[in-house]
Design a protein around this motif. Sequence first.
Motif, PDB file in Angstrom:
ATOM      1  N   PRO A   1     106.484  17.322  11.740  1.00  0.00           N
ATOM      2  CA  PRO A   1     106.998  17.564  10.598  1.00  0.00           C
ATOM      3  C   PRO A   1     107.933  19.108  10.759  1.00  0.00           C
ATOM      4  CG  PRO A   1     105.286  17.125   9.410  1.00  0.00           C
ATOM      5  CD  PRO A   1     105.018  16.359  10.949  1.00  0.00           C
ATOM      6  N   LEU A   2     107.006  19.500  11.989  1.00  0.00           N
ATOM      7  CA  LEU A   2     107.977  20.252  13.048  1.00  0.00           C
ATOM      8  C   LEU A   2     109.198  20.296  13.934  1.00  0.00           C
ATOM      9  CD1 LEU A   2     104.398  22.180  14.216  1.00  0.00           C
ATOM     10  CD2 LEU A   2     105.904  22.881  12.025  1.00  0.00           C
TER      11      LEU A   2
ATOM     12  N   LEU B   1      87.900  18.118  22.853  1.00  0.00           N
ATOM     13  CA  LEU B   1      88.885  18.186  23.288  1.00  0.00           C
ATOM     14  C   LEU B   1      89.562  17.223  24.251  1.00  0.00           C
ATOM     15  CD1 LEU B   1      90.151  21.386  21.307  1.00  0.00           C
ATOM     16  CD2 LEU B   1      90.554  18.216  20.958  1.00  0.00           C
TER      17      LEU B   1
ATOM     18  N   ALA C   1      96.325  28.686  16.886  1.00  0.00           N
ATOM     19  CA  ALA C   1      97.559  27.257  16.182  1.00  0.00           C
ATOM     20  C   ALA C   1      97.213  27.213  14.530  1.00  0.00           C
ATOM     21  CB  ALA C   1      96.149  25.870  17.028  1.00  0.00           C
TER      22      ALA C   1
ATOM     23  N   GLN D   1      97.044  11.021  12.582  1.00  0.00           N
ATOM     24  CA  GLN D   1      97.541  11.695  11.022  1.00  0.00           C
ATOM     25  C   GLN D   1      97.750  12.996  11.706  1.00  0.00           C
ATOM     26  OE1 GLN D   1      93.636  11.391  10.026  1.00  0.00           O
ATOM     27  NE2 GLN D   1      94.437  10.931   7.770  1.00  0.00           N
TER      28      GLN D   1
ATOM     29  N   PHE E   1      91.691  29.295  17.914  1.00  0.00           N
ATOM     30  CA  PHE E   1      91.838  28.454  19.214  1.00  0.00           C
ATOM     31  C   PHE E   1      92.307  30.172  18.872  1.00  0.00           C
ATOM     32  CE2 PHE E   1      92.204  24.591  17.945  1.00  0.00           C
ATOM     33  CZ  PHE E   1      91.974  23.475  18.781  1.00  0.00           C
TER      34      PHE E   1
ATOM     35  N   PHE F   1      94.064  22.504   4.854  1.00  0.00           N
ATOM     36  CA  PHE F   1      94.144  20.899   5.580  1.00  0.00           C
ATOM     37  C   PHE F   1      93.459  20.218   5.786  1.00  0.00           C
ATOM     38  CE2 PHE F   1      95.515  18.839   9.608  1.00  0.00           C
ATOM     39  CZ  PHE F   1      96.525  18.473   9.176  1.00  0.00           C
TER      40      PHE F   1
ATOM     41  N   ASP G   1      98.663  23.691  21.226  1.00  0.00           N
ATOM     42  CA  ASP G   1      97.424  23.553  20.014  1.00  0.00           C
ATOM     43  C   ASP G   1      97.277  23.616  18.692  1.00  0.00           C
ATOM     44  OD1 ASP G   1      95.216  24.764  22.106  1.00  0.00           O
ATOM     45  OD2 ASP G   1      96.178  27.252  21.740  1.00  0.00           O
ATOM     46  N   LEU G   2      98.274  23.207  17.983  1.00  0.00           N
ATOM     47  CA  LEU G   2      98.373  22.155  16.449  1.00  0.00           C
ATOM     48  C   LEU G   2      97.789  20.681  16.788  1.00  0.00           C
ATOM     49  CD1 LEU G   2     101.950  23.842  16.332  1.00  0.00           C
ATOM     50  CD2 LEU G   2      99.864  24.875  15.401  1.00  0.00           C
TER      51      LEU G   2
ATOM     52  N   LYS H   1      95.459  19.807  18.698  1.00  0.00           N
ATOM     53  CA  LYS H   1      94.499  20.069  18.878  1.00  0.00           C
ATOM     54  C   LYS H   1      93.752  20.639  17.594  1.00  0.00           C
ATOM     55  CE  LYS H   1      94.154  20.548  23.249  1.00  0.00           C
ATOM     56  NZ  LYS H   1      94.678  21.755  24.833  1.00  0.00           N
ATOM     57  N   ALA H   2      93.939  21.279  16.980  1.00  0.00           N
ATOM     58  CA  ALA H   2      93.539  22.031  15.787  1.00  0.00           C
ATOM     59  C   ALA H   2      93.613  20.933  14.771  1.00  0.00           C
ATOM     60  CB  ALA H   2      94.336  23.012  15.444  1.00  0.00           C
ATOM     61  N   ALA H   3      94.319  19.587  14.589  1.00  0.00           N
ATOM     62  CA  ALA H   3      94.589  18.847  13.658  1.00  0.00           C
ATOM     63  C   ALA H   3      93.412  18.153  14.077  1.00  0.00           C
ATOM     64  CB  ALA H   3      96.100  18.210  14.073  1.00  0.00           C
TER      65      ALA H   3
ATOM     66  N   ARG I   1      90.439  28.483   7.530  1.00  0.00           N
ATOM     67  CA  ARG I   1      90.387  27.209   8.668  1.00  0.00           C
ATOM     68  C   ARG I   1      89.399  26.708   8.604  1.00  0.00           C
ATOM     69  NH1 ARG I   1      95.522  25.643  11.513  1.00  0.00           N
ATOM     70  NH2 ARG I   1      94.008  25.725  13.491  1.00  0.00           N
TER      71      ARG I   1
ATOM     72  N   TYR J   1      99.630  26.092  11.580  1.00  0.00           N
ATOM     73  CA  TYR J   1     100.612  25.018  11.492  1.00  0.00           C
ATOM     74  C   TYR J   1     101.556  25.664  10.347  1.00  0.00           C
ATOM     75  CZ  TYR J   1      96.436  22.645  11.193  1.00  0.00           C
ATOM     76  OH  TYR J   1      95.261  21.423  11.613  1.00  0.00           O
TER      77      TYR J   1
ATOM     78  N   HIS K   1     101.310  14.381  10.265  1.00  0.00           N
ATOM     79  CA  HIS K   1     101.275  15.706   9.100  1.00  0.00           C
ATOM     80  C   HIS K   1     100.953  17.023   9.991  1.00  0.00           C
ATOM     81  CE1 HIS K   1      99.507  13.670   6.016  1.00  0.00           C
ATOM     82  NE2 HIS K   1      97.965  13.202   6.544  1.00  0.00           N
ATOM     83  N   VAL K   2     101.281  17.083  11.061  1.00  0.00           N
ATOM     84  CA  VAL K   2     101.798  17.889  11.653  1.00  0.00           C
ATOM     85  C   VAL K   2     103.238  18.383  12.972  1.00  0.00           C
ATOM     86  CG1 VAL K   2     101.275  19.841  13.885  1.00  0.00           C
ATOM     87  CG2 VAL K   2      99.042  18.976  11.084  1.00  0.00           C
TER      88      VAL K   2
ATOM     89  N   VAL L   1     111.281  32.058  14.023  1.00  0.00           N
ATOM     90  CA  VAL L   1     110.026  32.924  14.464  1.00  0.00           C
ATOM     91  C   VAL L   1     108.191  32.793  14.244  1.00  0.00           C
ATOM     92  CG1 VAL L   1     109.465  35.003  12.652  1.00  0.00           C
ATOM     93  CG2 VAL L   1     111.696  32.667  12.405  1.00  0.00           C
TER      94      VAL L   1
ATOM     95  N   HIS M   1     104.519  25.372   9.315  1.00  0.00           N
ATOM     96  CA  HIS M   1     105.177  24.540   7.994  1.00  0.00           C
ATOM     97  C   HIS M   1     104.387  24.626   7.116  1.00  0.00           C
ATOM     98  CE1 HIS M   1     102.790  21.061  10.011  1.00  0.00           C
ATOM     99  NE2 HIS M   1     103.421  20.394   9.417  1.00  0.00           N
TER     100      HIS M   1
END
Lengths: 278, 381
Positions: A189-190, B53, B86, A181, B82, B99, A167-168, A170-172, B147, B88, A185-186, A276, B90
């Motif tokens: 880093p993770l 998507l 979702a 990108q 979502f 963002f 989902d991350l 997709k969200a981006a 967001r 981020y 960006h996402v 967490v 970090h």
Amino acid sequence: MDNRQNRLEALLWSGFGLLVLGYALIPVLWILSLSLKWPADLNDRRLIPARISFDNYRAVFEDAQFPAALWNSFGIALLATGLSILLAMFAAYAIVRLRFAGKKLVLAGVLAISMFPPVSIIGPLFNLWRGIGLYDTWAGLIIPYMTFTLPLAIWTLSAFFREIPWDLDKAARVDGATPFQAFFHVIAPLAAPGVFTAAILVFIFAWNDFLFATSLTSTNDARTVPAAIAFFTGSSQFEQPTGSIAAASVVVTVPIIVIVLLFQRRIVAGLTAGAVKG
Amino acid sequence: MAEIVLDNVSKQFADGTRVLRNTSFTIHDGEFFILVGPSGCGKSTLLNMIVGLDSVSAGEIRVDGRVINDLDPKNRNMAMVFQSYAIYPHMTVGENIGFPLRLAGLSKAEITRKVWDAAALLELTTLLERKPASLSGGQRQRVAMGRALVRNPVAFLLDEPLSNLDARLRVQMRAEIGRLQKRLGTTMIYVTHDQTEAMTLGDRVAVLNQGVVQQVGTPRELYQRPANLFVAGFIGSPGMNFVPARLEGKRLALPFGEAVLPDRLEKSRPGDGLVIAGFRPEAVSSAGQGHSHDLAFEARIDVVEWLGAELFVYFDIAWSEKWDLILPHLSAMPEKGTTMFVGRLDPSLKVSKGQTLRLQLKRQDIHLFDGRTGRNLAMMA
């Protein structure tokens, strides 16, 4: 009663721990002790040197060979690590996120490479490198290091990428990112803890390698430290270079320890931060 | 602001499974539109296709007349929330909300201002420096909303945004989302499996089942004039009761009595034969209050649910074997483990378990469905 049992257990565990630690560290201590001894004391069978001298270290660095080898080692290991991790990141991301024909084949092929004994390709590689002018160059070592560390890096990184919720990405993408990108960006880093883990493993492989280094180099142009140590000579033909070898070994171990300690904290920090979620 | 048109949209995965077939409907500008259905009905896939998507296998999706089938999601200017939020992990709350603006290349000052505005709207201003890990579920949900609305999208798409919240927070956020949508006036497409959310939030609702749109309409239309058995059973809680029935002229024979055909069915004049009759819990009342045309019957109460303002009774009706024999002819009849019926009675009534009660069914509130296709007979004319 319970308390006493617990204490006994703890004692037992730390006992075993010390045993293993001692077993692993005694050779290192011995090398350290050798490197600090006077040439005359080398055979005195003492762990703690009677007299301490840094002459061996001075000698090692005065010899033109060793600083050059150290520079080669750093350069080759860092470049191999960087390139290997970069390629592995793209490969692992594609393997985890994309559906494409032959995905299983790629993974199996990657695994096959890691099972391939390096020594079996040394001969052909030697001839090939001489033929195309890669013999005794940085690239000549970086390429095999990259090849042999990629499988490990790809498997490690894909395990980490798999943990990142899709989902991350997709969200981006919906937030307006190109696939590239979104990755930088996402996802990257993770996956940082995974990247560091893989990078350490790749670096250690490249740094410690003796087989390729000794077979594919001939001069100070590309000879790395493990190979260079084998070419040490004593100050006279009647003298063993034991002291210099020990000193060089200690010097070559230090960066590894520093890097592991440095990155280990980041790995642990990254892992707990990722845990967490909920 | 946008009108979104789905024209014969289908989705088929590479392995051949068809998750959506020939879907056509229009989502009007500024509308709160709900996609509702049981899990696996294709509603999330449909949402993913609208946002880009998932690819469209056949048909067209148009936004304000422009076909967007092959447009990259980043160029559609739609915002999505979502189910998993979702967020981020970090980035701080502020960075999360900002963002999309950062990607759009806005200046730092402008990002700060817009993030602040969005955060103020959602009461997140005190949390802007925090990391998502330290937020509660409801706060994370707000960040995801922030967001989405920070960049003035043409439409908001929400995929089961409340399903991870506890019951109380869900009711609170539900009201908040509804208010927010009215205030912003932006088209919103909201996917849920919860018919309560669908009924309370939606201007219009599309009910999906197994990749097929069953009915599109206002909550009132869906409730009062369900197009088929699926919609009838899905909308409303507790659900509609179904029994086999026989139609002869203007007379309707049910397992527990006979009634005159409801007036609104007279126009469509369905032919004689076996049908499925449905009635909602509130069509049942205790006998002696209604019309003489209503159908009175005796029922043994199995379960009593008293909620203060409402009283639900679950009861069994004994019927003769001949009704069981015709059940196989009604292939569309929804399966029920036990034939238990629900009635909603006056909460001041004192009812206890095991009691036999005389109940009556309002004949005007009976729905009739075709025994094979499950379609509402009143809407077939």
